[in-house]
Design a protein around this motif. Structure first.
Motif, PDB file in Angstrom:
ATOM      1  N   PRO A 259      39.666 -45.916  53.785  1.00 51.36           N
ATOM      2  CA  PRO A 259      39.928 -45.660  55.209  1.00 51.36           C
ATOM      3  C   PRO A 259      39.815 -44.166  55.506  1.00 51.36           C
ATOM      4  O   PRO A 259      40.737 -43.391  55.253  1.00 51.36           O
ATOM      5  CB  PRO A 259      41.363 -46.170  55.388  1.00 51.36           C
ATOM      6  CG  PRO A 259      41.982 -46.104  54.037  1.00 51.36           C
ATOM      7  CD  PRO A 259      40.893 -46.140  53.023  1.00 51.36           C
ATOM      8  N   THR A 260      38.686 -43.737  56.025  1.00 54.89           N
ATOM      9  CA  THR A 260      38.458 -42.310  56.274  1.00 54.89           C
ATOM     10  C   THR A 260      37.469 -42.129  57.411  1.00 54.89           C
ATOM     11  O   THR A 260      36.606 -42.981  57.652  1.00 54.89           O
ATOM     12  CB  THR A 260      37.917 -41.630  55.001  1.00 54.89           C
ATOM     13  OG1 THR A 260      37.640 -40.267  55.284  1.00 54.89           O
ATOM     14  CG2 THR A 260      36.648 -42.305  54.503  1.00 54.89           C
ATOM     15  N   SER A 261      37.592 -40.999  58.096  1.00 53.75           N
ATOM     16  CA  SER A 261      36.654 -40.671  59.171  1.00 53.75           C
ATOM     17  C   SER A 261      35.454 -39.887  58.655  1.00 53.75           C
ATOM     18  O   SER A 261      34.531 -39.587  59.420  1.00 53.75           O
ATOM     19  CB  SER A 261      37.374 -39.842  60.247  1.00 53.75           C
ATOM     20  OG  SER A 261      37.870 -38.637  59.692  1.00 53.75           O
ATOM     21  N   ARG A 262      35.448 -39.570  57.375  1.00 49.78           N
ATOM     22  CA  ARG A 262      34.288 -38.864  56.815  1.00 49.78           C
ATOM     23  C   ARG A 262      33.077 -39.783  56.778  1.00 49.78           C
ATOM     24  O   ARG A 262      33.202 -40.978  56.497  1.00 49.78           O
ATOM     25  CB  ARG A 262      34.608 -38.362  55.406  1.00 49.78           C
ATOM     26  CG  ARG A 262      35.669 -37.271  55.372  1.00 49.78           C
ATOM     27  CD  ARG A 262      35.808 -36.699  53.974  1.00 49.78           C
ATOM     28  NE  ARG A 262      36.220 -37.730  53.014  1.00 49.78           N
ATOM     29  CZ  ARG A 262      36.117 -37.582  51.703  1.00 49.78           C
ATOM     30  NH1 ARG A 262      35.597 -36.478  51.195  1.00 49.78           N
ATOM     31  NH2 ARG A 262      36.516 -38.551  50.897  1.00 49.78           N
ATOM     32  N   PRO A 263      31.896 -39.227  57.019  1.00 46.57           N
ATOM     33  CA  PRO A 263      30.675 -40.069  57.051  1.00 46.57           C
ATOM     34  C   PRO A 263      30.209 -40.434  55.647  1.00 46.57           C
ATOM     35  O   PRO A 263      29.225 -39.878  55.133  1.00 46.57           O
ATOM     36  CB  PRO A 263      29.667 -39.178  57.776  1.00 46.57           C
ATOM     37  CG  PRO A 263      30.111 -37.780  57.485  1.00 46.57           C
ATOM     38  CD  PRO A 263      31.604 -37.823  57.396  1.00 46.57           C
ATOM     39  N   LEU A 264      30.912 -41.375  55.000  1.00 51.34           N
ATOM     40  CA  LEU A 264      30.548 -41.802  53.658  1.00 51.34           C
ATOM     41  C   LEU A 264      29.666 -43.039  53.713  1.00 51.34           C
ATOM     42  O   LEU A 264      29.726 -43.817  54.672  1.00 51.34           O
ATOM     43  CB  LEU A 264      31.810 -42.103  52.837  1.00 51.34           C
ATOM     44  CG  LEU A 264      32.798 -40.951  52.649  1.00 51.34           C
ATOM     45  CD1 LEU A 264      34.001 -41.423  51.842  1.00 51.34           C
ATOM     46  CD2 LEU A 264      32.119 -39.770  51.965  1.00 51.34           C
ATOM     47  N   TYR A 276      38.930 -45.162  59.673  1.00 52.57           N
ATOM     48  CA  TYR A 276      40.344 -45.010  60.051  1.00 52.57           C
ATOM     49  C   TYR A 276      40.683 -43.527  59.944  1.00 52.57           C
ATOM     50  O   TYR A 276      40.586 -42.933  58.875  1.00 52.57           O
ATOM     51  CB  TYR A 276      41.219 -45.834  59.100  1.00 52.57           C
ATOM     52  CG  TYR A 276      42.702 -45.844  59.421  1.00 52.57           C
ATOM     53  CD1 TYR A 276      43.305 -46.977  59.951  1.00 52.57           C
ATOM     54  CD2 TYR A 276      43.504 -44.732  59.174  1.00 52.57           C
ATOM     55  CE1 TYR A 276      44.669 -46.998  60.232  1.00 52.57           C
ATOM     56  CE2 TYR A 276      44.851 -44.735  59.467  1.00 52.57           C
ATOM     57  CZ  TYR A 276      45.431 -45.869  59.984  1.00 52.57           C
ATOM     58  OH  TYR A 276      46.782 -45.894  60.271  1.00 52.57           O
ATOM     59  N   SER A 277      41.096 -42.897  61.063  1.00 56.96           N
ATOM     60  CA  SER A 277      41.284 -41.446  61.078  1.00 56.96           C
ATOM     61  C   SER A 277      42.638 -41.059  61.661  1.00 56.96           C
ATOM     62  O   SER A 277      43.106 -41.664  62.624  1.00 56.96           O
ATOM     63  CB  SER A 277      40.177 -40.766  61.882  1.00 56.96           C
ATOM     64  OG  SER A 277      40.365 -39.362  61.908  1.00 56.96           O
ATOM     65  N   ASP A 278      43.234 -40.018  61.060  1.00 61.02           N
ATOM     66  CA  ASP A 278      44.452 -39.408  61.599  1.00 61.02           C
ATOM     67  C   ASP A 278      44.139 -38.162  62.408  1.00 61.02           C
ATOM     68  O   ASP A 278      45.058 -37.424  62.774  1.00 61.02           O
ATOM     69  CB  ASP A 278      45.406 -39.057  60.447  1.00 61.02           C
ATOM     70  CG  ASP A 278      46.056 -40.292  59.842  1.00 61.02           C
ATOM     71  OD1 ASP A 278      46.289 -41.265  60.581  1.00 61.02           O
ATOM     72  OD2 ASP A 278      46.318 -40.285  58.620  1.00 61.02           O
ATOM     73  N   HIS A 279      42.857 -37.897  62.668  1.00 67.17           N
ATOM     74  CA  HIS A 279      42.436 -36.788  63.521  1.00 67.17           C
ATOM     75  C   HIS A 279      41.872 -37.346  64.826  1.00 67.17           C
ATOM     76  O   HIS A 279      41.322 -38.450  64.867  1.00 67.17           O
ATOM     77  CB  HIS A 279      41.363 -35.944  62.830  1.00 67.17           C
ATOM     78  CG  HIS A 279      41.840 -35.274  61.580  1.00 67.17           C
ATOM     79  ND1 HIS A 279      42.398 -34.021  61.567  1.00 67.17           N
ATOM     80  CD2 HIS A 279      41.823 -35.688  60.279  1.00 67.17           C
ATOM     81  CE1 HIS A 279      42.706 -33.691  60.321  1.00 67.17           C
ATOM     82  NE2 HIS A 279      42.363 -34.695  59.520  1.00 67.17           N
ATOM     83  N   SER A 280      41.946 -36.530  65.867  1.00 64.82           N
ATOM     84  CA  SER A 280      41.458 -36.954  67.179  1.00 64.82           C
ATOM     85  C   SER A 280      39.940 -37.078  67.172  1.00 64.82           C
ATOM     86  O   SER A 280      39.243 -36.267  66.542  1.00 64.82           O
ATOM     87  CB  SER A 280      41.876 -35.940  68.254  1.00 64.82           C
ATOM     88  OG  SER A 280      43.281 -35.791  68.275  1.00 64.82           O
ATOM     89  N   SER A 281      39.454 -38.079  67.845  1.00 60.89           N
ATOM     90  CA  SER A 281      38.006 -38.214  68.038  1.00 60.89           C
ATOM     91  C   SER A 281      37.553 -37.203  69.094  1.00 60.89           C
ATOM     92  O   SER A 281      38.378 -36.591  69.788  1.00 60.89           O
ATOM     93  CB  SER A 281      37.663 -39.629  68.498  1.00 60.89           C
ATOM     94  OG  SER A 281      38.222 -39.881  69.779  1.00 60.89           O
ATOM     95  N   TYR A 282      36.240 -37.049  69.228  1.00 58.67           N
ATOM     96  CA  TYR A 282      35.735 -36.095  70.219  1.00 58.67           C
ATOM     97  C   TYR A 282      36.160 -36.502  71.636  1.00 58.67           C
ATOM     98  O   TYR A 282      36.554 -35.646  72.437  1.00 58.67           O
ATOM     99  CB  TYR A 282      34.219 -35.991  70.130  1.00 58.67           C
ATOM    100  CG  TYR A 282      33.648 -35.037  71.154  1.00 58.67           C
ATOM    101  CD1 TYR A 282      33.652 -33.665  70.915  1.00 58.67           C
ATOM    102  CD2 TYR A 282      33.119 -35.498  72.359  1.00 58.67           C
ATOM    103  CE1 TYR A 282      33.150 -32.782  71.850  1.00 58.67           C
ATOM    104  CE2 TYR A 282      32.610 -34.621  73.296  1.00 58.67           C
ATOM    105  CZ  TYR A 282      32.627 -33.255  73.039  1.00 58.67           C
ATOM    106  OH  TYR A 282      32.132 -32.381  73.982  1.00 58.67           O
TER     107      TYR A 282
END
Length: 578
Positions: A259-264, A276-282
């Motif tokens: 679960p990560t927002s990194r482009p893997l 799945y991200s704990d940082h805000s989207s653009y």
């Protein structure tokens, strides 16, 4: 790893920045959360400056970094706090903590003071409820917004965490016969684990280290360290790789979720990357900046903000910051605790510097020493520091300025120590008081005049205190011969043999009550025997004193060999000696 922290210009404030040498004027430090990229440089040795953070972060700071309690200052969320900005109480700032919706304990900081209003988001995931915080709802103008721009890419879209959680649940349901491995960082996404435990009625297996963190967070009891107790297992994100997946599937069918927002990109059909991200989207960042309307935006990650986001910032005149005089003095002043620490360090350094020798009498070299003077001095200092009472007790015994050296031992250099030069080690036998050394000639000093002393041995053991009775001259022999050879002759080329002068003085012990004439005779015989033994062991012969034709022998014989001080007493001037 580079840290994601900032020093606030024109203020004594820093957030998530722990390199003191790069910000000597900073006095107040703030920690937004405990992710490793925000604690670079923060260790258990932190001192002299306070750290302000949330109560949850304070708990993790003690647990994970072992920072001393006196420097940690937890602040409750939503409550404004006044903090001093100088030494005289003239300037203060107001700081308010806001939930950052990121990981346990993560907060945003709202600073208000002579510099205007500054909002530092740290890492955060925007929700509209943030704008309903009382400190942001009172028509407060944000002069500077430090913005988490981790996902500030207009070309990338991120689902909400609720949608990402549903996607993970569907993947697990579609593989009912598989065990599930989830790759996470050391802190964060605990809410996701709780939802999965409730949804699939299973224990969540974690490592002992992660369990320690979860207990500190006081989360519901759905976690275990027992292997095989649950269907879902949590591992470090870096653990999930092709080799690990092959091993897991050899044991049992296994599913891996990242679960990560990194482009893997998935490297195996059984590895699922979920955004799945704990940082805000653009899009969320646009909504946040549009609603907040700050005067300026400064990115936390890197130095660039997309033009489309900068266009949302209204064109207002920037607030000119004038740093008060008292704050400037406060930023230049060194903390008192640091000054005292430096002073103590200087005192400690001076304490371990050996003093200059006073009145040392080298009558004959000392041999068989493997410890350098420097090492002996360090051992003595450490021994003195071990007990205050011991030092006070021994001080009266160490007031003598003259030291007599063992006459039967040679001086051995320690040439094996790199860069040390010629270091000498001494076996101290007896000490003579300072007054006696000044008033009595050395030749008239007897055994009765010697005080109890400490003997420094060649080992690391503690000094042994030896008390001698008068005329126990046989105690002068300290070291016995330890040479592998049975020979006792000295070589002119410096071969090391351990020769000792064996003194048989049993008759002295039996005649302690004899007359003074007998004692004088015995002392004279002892001195003669000692002189003869020294002469027999001299590393040169009479051949060395023969003339070689430089001066006539008759001329040389006019000048008897004698010490310099004796020559002066006989009326021979320095010019005649030369």
């Amino acid at each position: 790893m580079s840290g994601n922290g900032k020093v606030i210009p024109h203020t004594p404030l820093a957030v998530d920045f722990w390199h003191i040498r790069k910000c000597p004027g900073t006095r107040l430090f703030f920690l937004s959360h405990m992710h490793s990229d925000h604690t670079v440089g923060l260790t258990s040795t932190w001192s002299n400056r306070p750290i302000y953070c949330s109560p949850t972060t304070a708990t993790l700071l003690r647990l994970k970094r072992q920072v001393k309690e006196q420097w940690i200052h937890p602040l409750e969320l939503g409550e404004p706090y006044l903090l001093p900005l100088d030494d005289i109480g003239k300037e203060r700032l107001t700081v308010t903590l806001i939930d950052a919706n990121h990981c346990p304990g993560a907060v945003m900081f709202l600073f208000e003071g002579y510099f205007g209003s500054i909002l530092y988001t740290g890492d955060f995931r925007y929700t509209p409820s943030m704008l309903r915080e009382p400190c942001l709802r009172t028509n407060t103008t944000i002069d500077v917004l430090y913005l988490d721009n981790t996902n500030c890419d207009p070309n990338r879209t991120l689902p909400s965490r609720q949608r990402a959680t549903q996607q993970i649940k569907e993947i697990i349901r579609s593989h009912p016969n598989h065990s599930v491995v989830i790759g996470l960082y050391a802190l964060g996404k605990e809410c996701l684990l709780l939802e999965l435990a409730m949804e699939f009625k299973t224990w969540i297996e974690v490592s002992l280290e992660r369990m320690e963190t979860l207990k500190a967070l006081e989360l519901p009891d759905v976690f275990t360290t027992d292997q095989g107790a649950g269907r879902i297992r949590v591992v470090e994100q870096s653990t999930i790789c092709y080799a690990s997946l092959l091993q897991w599937n050899n044991e049992e069918p296994t599913l891996a979720i990242l679960p990560t927002s990194r482009p893997l990109v998935s490297f195996h059909p059984n590895v699922h990357v979920v955004p799945y991200s704990d940082h805000s989207s653009y899009q969320e960042l646009e909504d946040f900046v549009s609603a907040l309307q700050p005067t300026s935006v400064i990115p936390i990650v890197g130095n660039c903000v997309p033009g489309s986001l900068s266009a949302l910032v209204p064109s207002r005149k920037h607030h000119e910051i004038l740093v008060p005089e008292s704050v400037r003095h406060y930023m230049l002043r060194q903390p008192e605790s640091q000054l005292s620490s430096s002073a103590c360090s200087s005192l400690r350094r001076r304490h371990f510097q050996p003093l200059a020798p006073k009145g040392v009498i080298f009558e004959s070299p000392v041999r068989e020493s493997r410890k350098s003077c420097e090492e002996a001095w360090g051992a003595e200092c450490l021994e003195q520091d071990a007990s205050e009472d011991e030092m006070d007790t021994e001080s009266s015994e160490k007031d003598s300025d003259c030291i007599l050296i063992d006459l039967s031992k040679d001086l051995l250099t320690n040439r094996h120590r790199r860069g040390a030069g010629d270091m000498w080690s001494l076996n101290i036998l007896q000490t003579v008081s300072e007054d006696m050394a000044e008033t009595m000639p050395l030749g008239q000093i007897t055994q009765r005049d010697f005080a109890p002393v400490e003997m420094l041995t060649n080992t690391c053991s503690k000094p042994v205190r030896i008390t001698r009775r008068p005329y126990e001259t046989n105690t002068k022999t300290v070291n016995e011969t330890s040479s592998n050879d049975n020979t006792s002759q000295h070589s002119r080329h410096g071969t090391d043999q351990n020769d000792s002068v064996t003194l048989s003085q049993s008759s002295l012990d039996n005649n302690s009550c004899t007359s003074s004439d007998s004692l004088t005779e015995l002392r004279r015989e002892y001195i003669e025997e000692l002189e003869n033994s020294i002469l027999n062991d001299l590393p040169f012969t009479e051949e060395d004193f023969k003339t070689w034709g430089l001066l006539p022998q008759s001329f040389v014989q006019q000048f008897p060999l004698c010490p310099l001080y004796q020559a002066k007493e006989d009326g021979i001037s320095d010019s005649n000696l030369t």
